[in-house]
Design a protein around this motif. Structure first.
Motif, PDB file in Angstrom:
ATOM      1  N   LEU A   1       1.275  -0.724   0.012  1.00 41.77           N
ATOM      2  CA  LEU A   1      -0.011  -0.236   0.203  1.00 41.77           C
ATOM      3  C   LEU A   1       0.752   0.942  -0.048  1.00 41.77           C
ATOM      4  O   LEU A   1       0.741   2.421  -0.667  1.00 41.77           O
ATOM      5  CB  LEU A   1      -0.981   0.284   1.648  1.00 41.77           C
ATOM      6  N   GLN A   2       1.817   1.153   0.840  1.00 42.27           N
ATOM      7  CA  GLN A   2       3.196   2.269   1.028  1.00 42.27           C
ATOM      8  C   GLN A   2       3.157   2.529  -0.612  1.00 42.27           C
ATOM      9  O   GLN A   2       3.226   3.625  -1.231  1.00 42.27           O
ATOM     10  CB  GLN A   2       4.357   2.053   1.014  1.00 42.27           C
TER      11      GLN A   2
ATOM     12  N   LEU B   1       1.541   2.744  -3.243  1.00 50.08           N
ATOM     13  CA  LEU B   1       0.805   3.250  -3.884  1.00 50.08           C
ATOM     14  C   LEU B   1       0.271   4.667  -3.903  1.00 50.08           C
ATOM     15  O   LEU B   1      -0.499   5.621  -4.365  1.00 50.08           O
ATOM     16  CB  LEU B   1      -1.072   2.769  -3.664  1.00 50.08           C
ATOM     17  N   HIS B   2       1.284   5.165  -2.890  1.00 52.37           N
ATOM     18  CA  HIS B   2       1.222   6.776  -2.059  1.00 52.37           C
ATOM     19  C   HIS B   2       1.220   7.621  -3.516  1.00 52.37           C
ATOM     20  O   HIS B   2       2.062   7.871  -4.148  1.00 52.37           O
ATOM     21  CB  HIS B   2       2.255   6.918  -1.806  1.00 52.37           C
TER      22      HIS B   2
ATOM     23  N   PHE C   1     -10.452   1.395   4.798  1.00 51.45           N
ATOM     24  CA  PHE C   1      -9.066   1.347   3.961  1.00 51.45           C
ATOM     25  C   PHE C   1      -7.829   2.375   4.341  1.00 51.45           C
ATOM     26  O   PHE C   1      -6.728   2.232   4.610  1.00 51.45           O
ATOM     27  CB  PHE C   1      -9.258   0.801   2.550  1.00 51.45           C
ATOM     28  N   SER C   2      -8.281   3.203   4.696  1.00 51.29           N
ATOM     29  CA  SER C   2      -7.256   4.692   4.876  1.00 51.29           C
ATOM     30  C   SER C   2      -6.673   4.547   6.241  1.00 51.29           C
ATOM     31  O   SER C   2      -5.166   4.537   6.283  1.00 51.29           O
ATOM     32  CB  SER C   2      -8.163   6.334   5.015  1.00 51.29           C
TER      33      SER C   2
ATOM     34  N   TYR D   1      -3.825   2.008   4.976  1.00 52.15           N
ATOM     35  CA  TYR D   1      -2.982   2.855   3.962  1.00 52.15           C
ATOM     36  C   TYR D   1      -1.764   3.651   4.593  1.00 52.15           C
ATOM     37  O   TYR D   1      -0.588   4.359   4.648  1.00 52.15           O
ATOM     38  CB  TYR D   1      -4.273   3.684   2.564  1.00 52.15           C
TER      39      TYR D   1
ATOM     40  N   TYR E   1      -0.875   3.420   7.622  1.00 57.28           N
ATOM     41  CA  TYR E   1       0.440   2.735   7.787  1.00 57.28           C
ATOM     42  C   TYR E   1       0.230   2.416   9.893  1.00 57.28           C
ATOM     43  O   TYR E   1       0.798   2.239  10.297  1.00 57.28           O
ATOM     44  CB  TYR E   1       1.513   3.343   7.867  1.00 57.28           C
TER      45      TYR E   1
END
Length: 175
Positions: free
Chosen positions: A11-12, A14-15, A135-136, A139, A141
């Motif tokens: 996910l990191q 996708l930032h 999800f956030s 995202y 972390y």
């Protein structure tokens, strides 16, 4: 736990500046359950949705007890950013424990309450908010995927508790 870090680390990748702003905003909506508390107050003020508001209020209280009073201190799971200190957080680091996700639990308690209250349109609309808020948290972390799953389960259970309690009260009072 390695699999969870694999997901979080993916996910990191996708930032993006726009996505960062959206995820911070979504997470902010879940802070202290503010979105769900406001929605509960609105529903309580409208006679047609007052029962749904009562179910939501009880659900959010059940969630707060289960999640914040019982489970978080009992499990005492440290957050992912405390394990992988190489990640720079986009939000202020939460100070409580990780499991279960309180943002997710409150979100799914509210949505489940709407579902059990037979608010057909509302629960579907707010399910989108609940999923994005959940999800956030990954995202950003601050939660492991199993924290999110635990929050969903606690939230649904809390929504059912709210529904059950209000129906019991209504039956006893003859309404």
């Amino acid at each position: 736990m390695e699999f969870e870090f694999w997901i979080l680390d993916f996910l990191q990748t996708l930032h993006h500046p726009l996505l960062d702003v959206l995820m911070k905003g979504a997470s902010f909506l879940g802070n202290g359950g503010i979105l769900w508390i406001i929605l509960t107050i609105v529903l309580l003020c409208i006679p047609k949705t007052r029962t749904a508001g009562m179910i939501m209020a009880v659900s959010l209280c059940a969630d707060a007890l289960l999640c914040n009073v019982l489970l978080k201190p009992a499990v005492a799971r440290i957050r992912p950013y405390d394990v992988n200190t190489a990640v720079s957080l986009l939000i202020k680091a939460p100070l409580d424990y990780s499991f279960p996700s309180g943002h997710t639990a409150a979100s799914f308690a509210a949505v489940s309450a709407l579902y059990f209250a037979d608010q057909k349109k509302l629960w579907k609309i707010f399910l989108i908010f609940a999923v994005v808020i959940a999800f956030s948290r990954m995202y950003l972390y601050v939660h492991y995927p199993t924290d999110i799953l635990g929050g969903i389960v606690i939230g649904i259970l809390s929504g059912y508790i709210g529904f059950w309690v209000i129906n019991r009260i209504k039956k006893r009072s003859g309404n």
